[in-house]
Design an enzyme around this catalytic site. Structure first.
Site, PDB file in Angstrom:
ATOM      1  N   ARG A 280       3.680 -22.592 -14.671  1.00  0.00           N
ATOM      2  CA  ARG A 280       2.519 -22.402 -13.773  1.00  0.00           C
ATOM      3  C   ARG A 280       2.210 -20.928 -13.500  1.00  0.00           C
ATOM      4  O   ARG A 280       1.606 -20.581 -12.490  1.00  0.00           O
ATOM      5  CB  ARG A 280       2.718 -23.130 -12.444  1.00  0.00           C
ATOM      6  CG  ARG A 280       2.923 -24.608 -12.598  1.00  0.00           C
ATOM      7  CD  ARG A 280       2.564 -25.369 -11.346  1.00  0.00           C
ATOM      8  NE  ARG A 280       2.733 -26.776 -11.587  1.00  0.00           N
ATOM      9  CZ  ARG A 280       3.865 -27.440 -11.359  1.00  0.00           C
ATOM     10  NH1 ARG A 280       4.891 -26.808 -10.842  1.00  0.00           N
ATOM     11  NH2 ARG A 280       3.942 -28.709 -11.627  1.00  0.00           N
TER      12      ARG A 280
ATOM     13  N   LYS B 131     -10.016 -13.181 -18.779  1.00  0.00           N
ATOM     14  CA  LYS B 131     -10.404 -14.403 -19.483  1.00  0.00           C
ATOM     15  C   LYS B 131      -9.368 -14.657 -20.567  1.00  0.00           C
ATOM     16  O   LYS B 131      -9.149 -13.808 -21.435  1.00  0.00           O
ATOM     17  CB  LYS B 131     -11.781 -14.244 -20.130  1.00  0.00           C
ATOM     18  CG  LYS B 131     -12.923 -14.474 -19.175  1.00  0.00           C
ATOM     19  CD  LYS B 131     -14.226 -14.583 -19.931  1.00  0.00           C
ATOM     20  CE  LYS B 131     -15.392 -14.720 -18.991  1.00  0.00           C
ATOM     21  NZ  LYS B 131     -16.684 -14.677 -19.701  1.00  0.00           N
TER      22      LYS B 131
ATOM     23  N   LYS C 270     -16.851  -2.653 -17.458  1.00  0.00           N
ATOM     24  CA  LYS C 270     -16.285  -4.003 -17.379  1.00  0.00           C
ATOM     25  C   LYS C 270     -15.562  -4.200 -16.048  1.00  0.00           C
ATOM     26  O   LYS C 270     -15.690  -5.249 -15.415  1.00  0.00           O
ATOM     27  CB  LYS C 270     -15.344  -4.270 -18.554  1.00  0.00           C
ATOM     28  CG  LYS C 270     -14.711  -5.639 -18.459  1.00  0.00           C
ATOM     29  CD  LYS C 270     -14.805  -6.470 -19.673  1.00  0.00           C
ATOM     30  CE  LYS C 270     -14.396  -7.912 -19.381  1.00  0.00           C
ATOM     31  NZ  LYS C 270     -14.092  -8.670 -20.569  1.00  0.00           N
TER      32      LYS C 270
ATOM     33  N   ARG D  60     -21.261 -11.523 -14.111  1.00  0.00           N
ATOM     34  CA  ARG D  60     -20.307 -11.393 -15.221  1.00  0.00           C
ATOM     35  C   ARG D  60     -20.868 -12.037 -16.491  1.00  0.00           C
ATOM     36  O   ARG D  60     -20.559 -11.596 -17.603  1.00  0.00           O
ATOM     37  CB  ARG D  60     -18.958 -12.014 -14.860  1.00  0.00           C
ATOM     38  CG  ARG D  60     -17.969 -11.860 -15.995  1.00  0.00           C
ATOM     39  CD  ARG D  60     -16.541 -12.074 -15.600  1.00  0.00           C
ATOM     40  NE  ARG D  60     -15.698 -11.860 -16.776  1.00  0.00           N
ATOM     41  CZ  ARG D  60     -14.392 -11.841 -16.770  1.00  0.00           C
ATOM     42  NH1 ARG D  60     -13.749 -12.014 -15.644  1.00  0.00           N
ATOM     43  NH2 ARG D  60     -13.707 -11.634 -17.881  1.00  0.00           N
TER      44      ARG D  60
HETATM   45  P1  NAD Z   1      -8.110  -9.904 -33.668  1.00  0.00           P
HETATM   46  O1  NAD Z   1      -7.213 -10.070 -32.544  1.00  0.00           O
HETATM   47  O2  NAD Z   1      -8.175 -10.999 -34.673  1.00  0.00           O
HETATM   48  O3  NAD Z   1      -7.764  -8.529 -34.393  1.00  0.00           O
HETATM   49  C1  NAD Z   1      -8.493  -8.164 -35.516  1.00  0.00           C
HETATM   50  C2  NAD Z   1      -7.578  -7.863 -36.715  1.00  0.00           C
HETATM   51  O4  NAD Z   1      -7.012  -6.581 -36.555  1.00  0.00           O
HETATM   52  C3  NAD Z   1      -6.425  -8.824 -36.887  1.00  0.00           C
HETATM   53  O5  NAD Z   1      -6.196  -9.040 -38.243  1.00  0.00           O
HETATM   54  C4  NAD Z   1      -5.272  -8.056 -36.270  1.00  0.00           C
HETATM   55  O6  NAD Z   1      -4.023  -8.473 -36.750  1.00  0.00           O
HETATM   56  C5  NAD Z   1      -5.590  -6.660 -36.691  1.00  0.00           C
HETATM   57  N1  NAD Z   1      -5.049  -5.596 -35.854  1.00  0.00           N
HETATM   58  C6  NAD Z   1      -4.924  -5.574 -34.516  1.00  0.00           C
HETATM   59  N2  NAD Z   1      -4.547  -4.352 -34.116  1.00  0.00           N
HETATM   60  C7  NAD Z   1      -4.404  -3.602 -35.218  1.00  0.00           C
HETATM   61  C8  NAD Z   1      -4.023  -2.249 -35.439  1.00  0.00           C
HETATM   62  N3  NAD Z   1      -3.805  -1.410 -34.444  1.00  0.00           N
HETATM   63  N4  NAD Z   1      -3.966  -1.800 -36.715  1.00  0.00           N
HETATM   64  C9  NAD Z   1      -4.245  -2.645 -37.758  1.00  0.00           C
HETATM   65  N5  NAD Z   1      -4.635  -3.917 -37.603  1.00  0.00           N
HETATM   66  C10 NAD Z   1      -4.706  -4.384 -36.337  1.00  0.00           C
HETATM   67  O7  NAD Z   1      -9.617  -9.683 -33.178  1.00  0.00           O
HETATM   68  P2  NAD Z   1     -10.278  -8.806 -32.027  1.00  0.00           P
HETATM   69  O8  NAD Z   1     -11.561  -8.344 -32.562  1.00  0.00           O
HETATM   70  O9  NAD Z   1      -9.331  -7.837 -31.460  1.00  0.00           O
HETATM   71  O10 NAD Z   1     -10.553  -9.894 -30.895  1.00  0.00           O
HETATM   72  C11 NAD Z   1     -11.421 -10.972 -31.109  1.00  0.00           C
HETATM   73  C12 NAD Z   1     -11.022 -12.082 -30.187  1.00  0.00           C
HETATM   74  O11 NAD Z   1     -11.166 -11.643 -28.845  1.00  0.00           O
HETATM   75  C13 NAD Z   1     -11.882 -13.319 -30.335  1.00  0.00           C
HETATM   76  O12 NAD Z   1     -11.055 -14.456 -30.321  1.00  0.00           O
HETATM   77  C14 NAD Z   1     -12.748 -13.298 -29.098  1.00  0.00           C
HETATM   78  O13 NAD Z   1     -13.128 -14.588 -28.678  1.00  0.00           O
HETATM   79  C15 NAD Z   1     -11.849 -12.646 -28.111  1.00  0.00           C
HETATM   80  N6  NAD Z   1     -12.541 -11.992 -27.001  1.00  0.00           N
HETATM   81  C16 NAD Z   1     -12.090 -12.241 -25.763  1.00  0.00           C
HETATM   82  C17 NAD Z   1     -12.680 -11.623 -24.684  1.00  0.00           C
HETATM   83  C18 NAD Z   1     -12.141 -11.850 -23.300  1.00  0.00           C
HETATM   84  O14 NAD Z   1     -12.773 -11.439 -22.341  1.00  0.00           O
HETATM   85  N7  NAD Z   1     -10.990 -12.442 -23.172  1.00  0.00           N
HETATM   86  C19 NAD Z   1     -13.741 -10.722 -24.880  1.00  0.00           C
HETATM   87  C20 NAD Z   1     -14.166 -10.483 -26.171  1.00  0.00           C
HETATM   88  C21 NAD Z   1     -13.552 -11.119 -27.243  1.00  0.00           C
HETATM   89  N1  GLY Z   2     -16.201 -10.796 -22.622  1.00  0.00           N
HETATM   90  C1  GLY Z   2     -16.947 -11.353 -21.553  1.00  0.00           C
HETATM   91  C2  GLY Z   2     -16.209 -11.387 -20.265  1.00  0.00           C
HETATM   92  O1  GLY Z   2     -15.105 -10.935 -20.137  1.00  0.00           O
HETATM   93  O2  GLY Z   2     -16.733 -11.889 -19.311  1.00  0.00           O
END
Ligand code: NAD
Ligand code: GLY
Length: 550
Positions: free
Chosen positions: A310, A332, A416, A430
């Site tokens: 939890r 998120k 943000k 947001r």
């Molecule tokens: P990801 O986590 O898939 O990383 C992208 C790629 O880069 C992967 O292959 C990873 O292994 C590689 N990588 C990571 N760090 C590295 C480094 N320093 N050097 C070399 N390679 C590296 O993708 P992302 O673009 O970081 O994140 C996308 C995800 O985030 C999606 O699932 C999206 O829905 C989510 N997201 C969440 C929020 C939120 O508010 N929580 C906001 C935006 C996006």
């Molecule tokens: N990436 C959108 C949010 O955090 O609200």
């Protein structure tokens, strides 16, 4: 939003406070440390004796422990106002909350930690320690340790295990952490700290170069000698060792959980793998979970942290630009469902975000560009001056100019943090952070998770949002061109895949912003100001979906 930096304020006073049990070596180490760093050494027990003219044991005899603690408090409150001192405190000095607060505010607090065995070896022949003058001093020492160890760990910025090492090694460890000439100098010079203001859930975002080598930032969030790190098969070989070395030095037990890499693994199976590892290693409520990786690892780990037992402490170490400017901040967390992106999740804030800009050096160009899509978003929705800066500095970002990258990360996180601070659970503004996301999530889902990168889908989706805004008469054709232009310069796609009106509408109907069955869009009232639109005429939406896809 503040650009405050408490660690910096502490450093400005130049004070170092040593806390720990009697016999931990605070006086010996403190004297040497002060000499090495050009500071003045003060021992709070000696100061009490100087002021009263009698030995501590005499004060205990006459006034009892409480009388002594009052005198100790007065001395500590006076001494900590000085600058540039190394202050060795008595073993019980941290028992009073007011002392802890004063020490924390005015100095870098270092806990010199020793085992009870070592403490006993060092104190057994010393009869000047009033608290050990009992029938069974060894048991008393054990009892005091159990009572005080968690308090020292809580008050400390750094924990240094004294073990059997010589005082010199101890000093070099200490100076490595705190001396201004240490190898992490550029870390301190570049680090900027922002605050996400969420009352009791507030936390700091540290942004700078080589922060993974900055022990103090992390260790203060890991007081219980055990940590679980979640990463993936790409990031772990690059950066995990930096963390494990740091933790090994501190005797912290590490559970590594390495997942396959990819958006397609942001699912219930990966979540189960994390739970399995935590349960089989008997991780407890106080075992922090660290996310080391991009947004996929961050979202997954955060959700595991929110739900395991939890809720356990959660630390974000984002290593992609996208994660550093967006996903690691705001709480998120979640996973994808075959029917929709990020459909299962929770709001769960981290305790700290540590964004090491140096980790971006190993990121592929494609991933860097995907991160820039979320950076541009802040300019478009609420920060026109930032958009202008991006228009002038896009090439620097693409060339990974360290200063430009850090500026863009800080400015994005400022935006943000402000939005999240005002609307943590997305009951209002947001949602504006989702510009381009309603279309983008539909693209990601339709093409198969991982085929279009999240940032790429957001870029093409934002062009759709801009086009729809123009059809509603809010922005001009020229504005749409300006929006397209910045994405083109970032090397991002501006044309979405042709899925057909029905497919887009079906997938967008799964968006989390849908209310009363109606799709709600984030659109541009002007360039630099986004709004939520509830009742978009179907014919305009159809025209946008047709004209912006191929
Ligand atoms: P990801 O986590 O898939 O990383 C992208 C790629 O880069 C992967 O292959 C990873 O292994 C590689 N990588 C990571 N760090 C590295 C480094 N320093 N050097 C070399 N390679 C590296 O993708 P992302 O673009 O970081 O994140 C996308 C995800 O985030 C999606 O699932 C999206 O829905 C989510 N997201 C969440 C929020 C939120 O508010 N929580 C906001 C935006 C996006
Ligand atoms: N990436 C959108 C949010 O955090 O609200």
């Amino acid at each position: 939003m503040t650009l405050s930096n408490t660690s910096q304020a502490k450093r400005n006073s130049g004070n170092i406070v040593l806390v720990g049990m009697m016999g931990a070596g605070k006086t010996t180490a403190g004297k040497l440390l002060a000499k090495q760093l050009g500071k003045t050494f003060i021992d709070s027990d000696e100061e009490i004796q100087k002021r009263t003219g009698v030995k501590i044991s005499h004060i205990f005899d006459v006034e009892g422990e409480e009388g002594f603690r009052q005198r100790e408090s007065a001395v500590i409150q006076d001494l900590i106002k000085l600058d540039n001192i190394v202050l060795a405190t008595g073993g019980g000095a941290v028992l009073k909350p007011e002392n802890r607060a004063a020490l924390q505010q005015n100095g870098l607090v270092v806990y010199l930690k020793s085992s009870v065995h070592d403490l006993w070896q060092r104190t057994r022949h010393d009869h000047s320690r009033p608290l050990l003058q009992t029938a069974n001093p060894r048991a008393k020492l054990q009892e005091l340790f159990e009572q005080r160890d968690p308090i020292y760990a809580e008050v400390a910025d750094y924990v240094v295990h004294t073990g059997k090492q010589s005082v010199q090694i101890l000093i070099s460890k200490l100076t490595q952490y705190i001396c201004p000439q240490d190898p992490i100098t550029d870390t301190k010079e570049t680090m900027q700290t922002l605050e996400v203001g969420l009352a009791e859930r507030s936390y700091q975002i540290h942004i700078g170069q080589k922060l993974l080598s900055h022990a103090g930032l992390l260790l203060k969030h890991i007081p219980h000698k055990r940590v679980a790190i979640v990463s993936n098969t790409t990031v772990a070989p690059l950066y995990l060792e930096k963390l494990t070395t740091l933790f090994n030095q501190q005797g912290i037990i590490i559970h590594e959980i390495i997942l396959p890499d990819g958006e397609q693994y942001k699912n219930a199976d990966s979540l189960t793998k994390i739970y399995d590892a935590l349960l089989s290693n008997r991780c407890e409520r106080n075992t922090p979970l660290i996310a080391l990786g991009g947004g996929v690892i961050g979202d997954l780990t955060g959700y595991a942290a929110a739900t395991y037992l939890r809720g356990v402490p959660f630390i974000q170490i984002p290593t992609t630009l996208l994660a550093q400017v967006d996903s690691s901040v705001g709480g998120k967390t979640g996973i994808n469902h075959p029917l929709g992106k990020n459909m299962i999740g929770a709001f769960y804030q981290p305790q700290v975000v540590i964004a090491d800009v140096a980790t971006l050096s190993t990121l592929s160009d494609k991933e860097l560009k995907a991160g820039i899509a979320e950076v541009i978003k802040y300019g478009l929705i609420r920060d026109i001056a930032f958009l202008e800066w991006l228009e002038q500095n896009m090439e620097k970002l693409l060339q990974r100019d360290a200063e430009a990258l850090q500026y863009a990360i800080v400015r994005s996180c400022e935006n943000k943090a402000e939005v999240v601070g005002n609307d943590e659970r997305e009951s209002g503004d947001r949602a504006l952070l989702n510009l381009g996301h309603t279309f983008g999530h539909a693209i990601e889902n339709a093409m198969g998770y991982g085929v279009w990168l999240h940032g790429e889908a957001v870029a093409a989706g934002t062009i759709m949002a801009a086009d729809l805004s123009r059809r509603l008469g809010w922005i001009s054709e020229q504005d749409v061109e300006r929006v397209k232009n910045i994405f083109v310069r970032a090397g991002l796609p501006i044309v979405a895949p042709k899925l057909g009106f029905d497919k887009y509408v079906q997938l967008m109907g799964l968006d989390k912003k849908v209310a009363d069955g109606k799709i709600r869009f984030v659109l541009l009232k002007t360039v630099g100001q986004a709004v939520i639109a509830d009742n978009v005429p179907t014919d305009l939406l159809r025209q946008t979906l047709e004209s912006c896809s191929a």
